[in-house]
Design an enzyme around this catalytic site. Structure first.
Site, PDB file in Angstrom:
ATOM      1  N   ASN C   9     -51.235  77.233 -75.845  1.00 27.82           N
ATOM      2  CA  ASN C   9     -51.362  78.356 -76.788  1.00 27.82           C
ATOM      3  C   ASN C   9     -49.980  78.944 -77.084  1.00 27.82           C
ATOM      4  OD1 ASN C   9     -50.665  80.008 -74.626  1.00 27.82           O
ATOM      5  ND2 ASN C   9     -52.783  80.569 -74.160  1.00 27.82           N
ATOM      6  N   ASP C 198     -63.868  73.913 -74.940  1.00 26.63           N
ATOM      7  CA  ASP C 198     -62.887  74.903 -74.492  1.00 26.63           C
ATOM      8  C   ASP C 198     -62.195  75.534 -75.689  1.00 26.63           C
ATOM      9  OD1 ASP C 198     -61.050  76.100 -72.381  1.00 26.63           O
ATOM     10  OD2 ASP C 198     -59.594  74.980 -73.571  1.00 26.63           O
TER      11      ASP C 198
END
Lengths: 324, 324, 324
Positions: C9, C198
């Site tokens: 991320n 996910d």
């Protein structure tokens, strides 16, 4: 580069979105290079618009796609790039023109992404080239203004839809914008957005006709708003029109820049994609007709029919001119 | 890891470039770990050179590639890594040695990328190991100097080339360097570059012989210049030599770091790849002979023949030695 | 392998889904190898279940993930694999245990995908190992039956939801299954499905708390139905429960095998993911409380609370045992 299995659908036809992404990358490279060719502030060329693009023939796995790009016009703040894609079967040597696309880029300063820089002018061989370019520039400018207004529409979910209705095939996809999706400025490449749009439109088309489908054309796409790294984008598509052998799908891209700043969700792009269904021999198949239910759906169907007939008339005019 | 359809050509043979990329990643991990094993400035090991590598047997989709790496020599500023690749068919349990590669890495400071740090020495079991390593070190150093001079060549496009000429199969590819292509220092992984080089060389080979081709070997590659994130790289390949059953292709990598600083385009890497054409049963097929036209082409053909004969002689000497 | 920007991320933490995918690939390799170790029909091991998995510490870009796998129990038709993941900072040499996962695989015949083959038994060092394995086998079998019944639930879209309600953060994603997503049998790798799950769960969590989030744990996942190449899968997630510093998200995977045969859409997998929000220093932050509106939402919240308290009690019991 060589087309790989992941670039293609199960029938082996390369996704239109993969081609659009390659086209945009070539355009971004040539226009960024041009805009940095004179001393001054460094910049990155950002995609502002892609003109209507036809997919003239499908590309298959194992073929090589040759992409060539040329700058054909510059205004004070924008660059017009012409990109041609040829597919080549390296086993037989056969080559086919796959696409001719026209893209518009705008140079954004690397230091201040909201600053549009000036474009170094190009030299034209003939004066008419500059005049024709200017005409294309004015036309696209007008069209950009128009789409900006249309952009407010939203796709609502439908519960238990009937087959062949709009609600039955409408689809949406969310994507978290990663580093490889972005330019040096930290904004999503136009080509990445177009690839995702084609993916959603293709799923809408496949859900409607349940056969092998390929991208036939993409209407002009205007990139009004940038999308930042770390945003979540929602890409939604719904069918708007069917002719005997083609389906038109409208696609919306909405961005949620929620991580950094709790800004509102906004519409970044919208476009119309046209798909056809192909038999195993590569012939276009008839497609099931779209069942319109609401007033809005009927209106959009009529508008789609208008676009379809206009394109058909334009193509016939071109063919007659070419035949003379 | 398990080989996927995207790692392979249409005949199911995994691209040599995919293997080279895995080898380089293993080498980068082990040498970065070693160079940081003593307290001091943190660093990242950058690929300086790959010795000539033979592809002993093709790997297929669905097989598992096992990569193991070992440090075999250290000089003051460089690390020699030996990497072995075994392919394993997990259905039959059959294992084959696919590659044995030797790579040289140099530790660059994480704080100042232009600073080469010192390498902690390794322990040798026998004194001869150190002496042999030192000899390999000196040899590769000499070879690196030589290639630095050769690196000025350029590939010009040819219009309407005849089949089997050099101009007919020569190819090039541009790639915009993204974040996942790069190390922590922001420079392209050597393995990424090699994978792209193999892709271009494979297209040249397939265009020439129009049959299924696989990488047979790669000559030593020297990485003289780093390539920065955001650069555009142009990879070009041309055929230099054909024997009865093999084709030699020269590949150049040029980098354009145009966004940040308007530096000149420069030659980053060059290398020779050798390909063979395989029948459906996996037997090498005869390849069409390369037609040389210009003086330069004839000279390069002779040089390629020299390399070919030298390699053949070396292999025969090794086989005789092994047979004794 | 080295963790890349694309695996992480914006805060540099590697996605839990990337780790799950690596774990599953290691499990698939070792169990396929084992099931083919005796002469007989060739087979591919398909993921049937993953036990509850905790993410003990976040992994960062540039670190190397070391994955090791071991077969710990075999029943007549299934294999239990224990996979450990260690992350290693190759600059500092620091190593941390990231995950310990337990996976169950079932061997499917390569010729007839609906035929489950027999598993060669393994040898146990101590008799207790076999007994404990058998106990784990019976427990997971029971749990699989239970989830099969829960699987009928559907996520309905909500129009104009308020912040922090269930409808506000719920998200869904469609994905067209490509060749690289699939095993040799033409069915989606369990690891690919978990990675997509996910991704959706992470978007739900980020939409709810609008801060940097990481996967903390995944409850046991049962793979009841295979998903075929060419299918469209819809992955949807909704928040079910929040504690002070964690969020539980339920994720459903539905498959539409529409291209080949117009079969009905079916539920392939479902699971609970738990996320925490991390400050820049890596400390867990408080999360906004979930606002439940309908009876179903309140019931699911209470069920989530039950799971949360149960896990907490179990962990405390383990810590007390370890402290003795």
């Amino acid at each position: 580069r060589i087309m790989r299995p992941d670039d293609a659908n199960v029938a082996g036809n390369v996704h239109g979105g993969t081609i659009l992404k390659m086209i945009e990358e070539a355009g971004a490279i040539i226009s960024t290079r041009h805009c940095n060719s004179q001393a001054g502030e460094p910049c990155v060329a950002a995609l502002a618009r892609v003109e209507r693009t036809d997919f003239l023939s499908p590309v298959c796995i194992g073929e090589v796609a040759n992409v060539s790009a040329e700058i054909t016009y510059t205004s004070r703040h924008s660059v017009e790039v012409q990109v041609n894609v040829m597919s080549e079967n390296i086993l037989t040597g056969a080559k086919k023109v796959t696409n001719k696309a026209t893209l518009w880029y705008v140079p954004l300063s690397l230091k201040n992404v909201n600053k549009v820089l000036e474009v170094p002018p190009i030299q034209y061989v003939r004066k008419e080239q500059e005049d024709e370019g200017k005409k294309r520039y004015e036309e696209q400018k007008l069209d950009r203004l128009e789409t900006k207004q249309r952009n407010g529409d939203v796709i609502f979910p439908v519960i238990n839809p009937e087959p062949h209705t709009v609600g039955y095939s409408q689809s949406s996809l969310i994507h978290l914008v990663g580093p490889s999706d972005c330019t040096l400025l930290g904004f999503v490449h136009g080509g990445v957005t177009m690839k995702l749009m084609d993916e959603v439109a293709g799923i809408v088309a496949a859900r409607h006709c349940k056969t092998n489908i390929v991208t036939a054309s993409v209407d002009a796409i205007n990139f009004h708003e940038k999308i930042k790294k770390g945003s979540v984008i929602t890409i939604s598509g719904r069918m708007t029109f069917t002719s005997n052998k083609s389906m038109e799908i409208e696609v919306f891209v909405d961005a949620d820049p929620f991580v950094d700043e709790p800004q509102e969700r906004y519409r970044a792009v919208s476009a119309f994609f046209t798909y056809v269904s192909l038999s195993k021999e590569g012939k276009p198949l008839p497609v099931p007709q779209l069942l319109t239910e609401t007033e809005d759906e009927k209106r959009r169907f009529e508008e789609g029919k208008g676009r379809y007939l206009q394109t058909k008339a334009k193509r016939q005019a071109q063919m007659q001119q070419a035949a003379r």
